[in-house]
Write a protein that holds these residues in place. Structure first.
Motif, PDB file in Angstrom:
ATOM      1  N   THR A 127       3.255 -53.680 130.620  1.00 26.90           N
ATOM      2  CA  THR A 127       2.278 -54.538 129.928  1.00 26.90           C
ATOM      3  C   THR A 127       2.743 -55.000 128.543  1.00 26.90           C
ATOM      4  OG1 THR A 127       1.187 -52.587 129.033  1.00 26.90           O
ATOM      5  CG2 THR A 127       0.349 -53.438 131.130  1.00 26.90           C
ATOM      6  N   ILE A 128       3.907 -54.570 128.119  1.00 20.05           N
ATOM      7  CA  ILE A 128       4.429 -54.958 126.798  1.00 20.05           C
ATOM      8  C   ILE A 128       4.963 -56.377 126.898  1.00 20.05           C
ATOM      9  CG2 ILE A 128       6.140 -54.450 125.013  1.00 20.05           C
ATOM     10  CD1 ILE A 128       5.913 -51.491 125.875  1.00 20.05           C
ATOM     11  N   GLU A 129       4.470 -57.271 126.035  1.00 17.11           N
ATOM     12  CA  GLU A 129       4.821 -58.695 126.107  1.00 17.11           C
ATOM     13  C   GLU A 129       6.248 -58.981 125.650  1.00 17.11           C
ATOM     14  OE1 GLU A 129       1.953 -61.075 124.083  1.00 17.11           O
ATOM     15  OE2 GLU A 129       0.268 -60.122 125.112  1.00 17.11           O
ATOM     16  N   ASP A 130       6.692 -58.352 124.570  1.00 16.16           N
ATOM     17  CA  ASP A 130       8.031 -58.606 124.033  1.00 16.16           C
ATOM     18  C   ASP A 130       9.080 -58.001 124.971  1.00 16.16           C
ATOM     19  OD1 ASP A 130      10.511 -57.849 122.444  1.00 16.16           O
ATOM     20  OD2 ASP A 130       9.437 -59.093 120.969  1.00 16.16           O
ATOM     21  N   GLU A 131       9.891 -58.873 125.552  1.00 18.58           N
ATOM     22  CA  GLU A 131      10.867 -58.432 126.561  1.00 18.58           C
ATOM     23  C   GLU A 131      11.876 -57.440 125.987  1.00 18.58           C
ATOM     24  OE1 GLU A 131      14.362 -60.324 129.344  1.00 18.58           O
ATOM     25  OE2 GLU A 131      12.707 -61.617 128.741  1.00 18.58           O
ATOM     26  N   ARG A 134      10.169 -54.122 125.471  1.00 19.10           N
ATOM     27  CA  ARG A 134       9.880 -53.527 126.779  1.00 19.10           C
ATOM     28  C   ARG A 134      11.140 -52.863 127.353  1.00 19.10           C
ATOM     29  NH1 ARG A 134       7.670 -57.724 129.195  1.00 19.10           N
ATOM     30  NH2 ARG A 134       9.654 -58.489 129.958  1.00 19.10           N
TER      31      ARG A 134
END
Length: 149
Positions: A127-131, A134
């Protein structure tokens, strides 16, 4: 097993054993461990078997200033080498100034992360947006699981 294979080769080529190489960090002062390494032992030639025993010369490779420190402490190092052998084996040091490769420890292979832990890591980081973040957290999670925690 390795010393059983290497010792005859070292004895033939360099006149020493792998035990001396392994014990070198205990023989020399700590400041010389990484910058010095025993190379070989030059045993004096004996014309006949009846000739008296003569101590050898230990050839030691040393980098830069380590050569000077080694020369300064040669008496103590000779005593420690002889204590290691248990008899008056070495009479003097011959210092050869050259680069000494560091002793490399074999890298330990980490076990793979089991599938259940991999799914849990993916679920926690999915669910972490920043690739970049993540992926970094997923790598951290895998590393922690590989260490057995």
């Amino acid at each position: 097993m390795v010393s059983g294979v290497l010792d005859p080769v070292l004895a033939r080529r360099a006149g020493m054993t792998s035990a001396l190489l392994a014990a070198w960090p205990q023989i020399v002062p700590e400041m010389l461990v990484e910058t010095t390494r025993p190379q070989k032992i030059n045993w004096p030639r004996r014309a006949h078997e009846d000739d008296p025993f003569k101590p050898a010369t230990l050839v030691v490779a040393a980098e830069g200033m380590a050569a000077l420190h080694l020369q300064h402490q040669s008496g103590e190092i000779i005593q420690r080498v002889n204590a290691f052998f248990g008899f008056q084996a070495v009479e003097r040091l011959q210092i050869v100034q050259k680069t000494v490769a560091p002793v490399r420890k074999p890298k330990r292979r980490k076990p793979p992360v089991n599938p259940a832990d991999e799914r849990r890591i993916e679920a926690l980081t999915g669910t972490i947006e920043d690739e970049g973040l993540r992926e970094a957290l997923a790598r951290l999670g895998r590393s922690i699981k590989q260490e057995g925690h």
